[in-house]
Enzyme design. Structure first.
Site, PDB file in Angstrom:
ATOM      1  N   VAL A  69       0.863  -1.174   0.000  1.00  0.00           N
ATOM      2  CA  VAL A  69       0.000   0.000   0.000  1.00  0.00           C
ATOM      3  C   VAL A  69       0.905   1.231   0.000  1.00  0.00           C
ATOM      4  CG1 VAL A  69      -1.890   1.206   1.152  1.00  0.00           C
ATOM      5  CG2 VAL A  69      -1.710  -1.279   1.348  1.00  0.00           C
ATOM      6  N   HIS A  76      -7.437   6.855   2.570  1.00  0.00           N
ATOM      7  CA  HIS A  76      -7.630   5.451   2.205  1.00  0.00           C
ATOM      8  C   HIS A  76      -6.457   4.585   2.676  1.00  0.00           C
ATOM      9  CE1 HIS A  76      -9.120   2.077  -0.176  1.00  0.00           C
ATOM     10  NE2 HIS A  76      -7.915   1.942  -0.693  1.00  0.00           N
TER      11      HIS A  76
END
Length: 143
Positions: A69, A76
């Protein structure tokens, strides 16, 4: 020893390199190809579900989750990282086999590349070693 690896398809250039590192290290330490089960999930948030399903439906001794990520301009990143971290912690607290945390969380793609075979090594290798050590730990308690 039997290993399960759940890999996110998102940021595949990074997760693929981490997977390669993990598999090579497992094989280097004696794991046979047929004892390494690899399954993919769409994104990192799905890693916990994938690991849980693998835990319940496969005969394996440890699971490695692999994801990446990279921080963007919205929150988010924080939600995904927190969800996966809490999910893996929950699986480890309640499950019977270790789930190894291989989620790379970085601010830039360059930082991710550095951790996926770049100048900082391959975190997939480290996850594989951790999985082996945790299986040894569990087996030592069951003797």
């Amino acid at each position: 020893m039997k290993f399960g690896i759940v890999v996110s398809e998102w940021n595949a250039n990074i997760t693929g390199a981490l997977l390669d590192g993990a598999v090579k290290t497992l094989k280097k330490h004696g794991a046979k190809e047929e004892n390494i089960l690899v399954k993919t999930v769409p994104g990192s948030f799905e890693l916990t579900f994938g690991a849980n399903q693998m835990m319940e439906n496969s005969d394996i001794d440890a699971i490695i989750i692999i994801g990446c990520v990279i921080k963007g301009d919205t929150p988010h990143f924080d939600y995904v990282c927190m969800g996966v971290t809490q999910g893996v912690a929950q699986l480890n607290a309640t499950g019977d086999i270790p789930v190894i945390y291989g989620l790379i969380t970085t601010n830039t793609m360059e930082q991710a590349e550095d951790r996926a075979g770049g100048k900082l090594g391959n975190k997939g290798d480290e996850c594989a070693i951790t999985a082996i050590k945790m299986i040894d730990f569990v087996w030592s308690l069951n003797k």
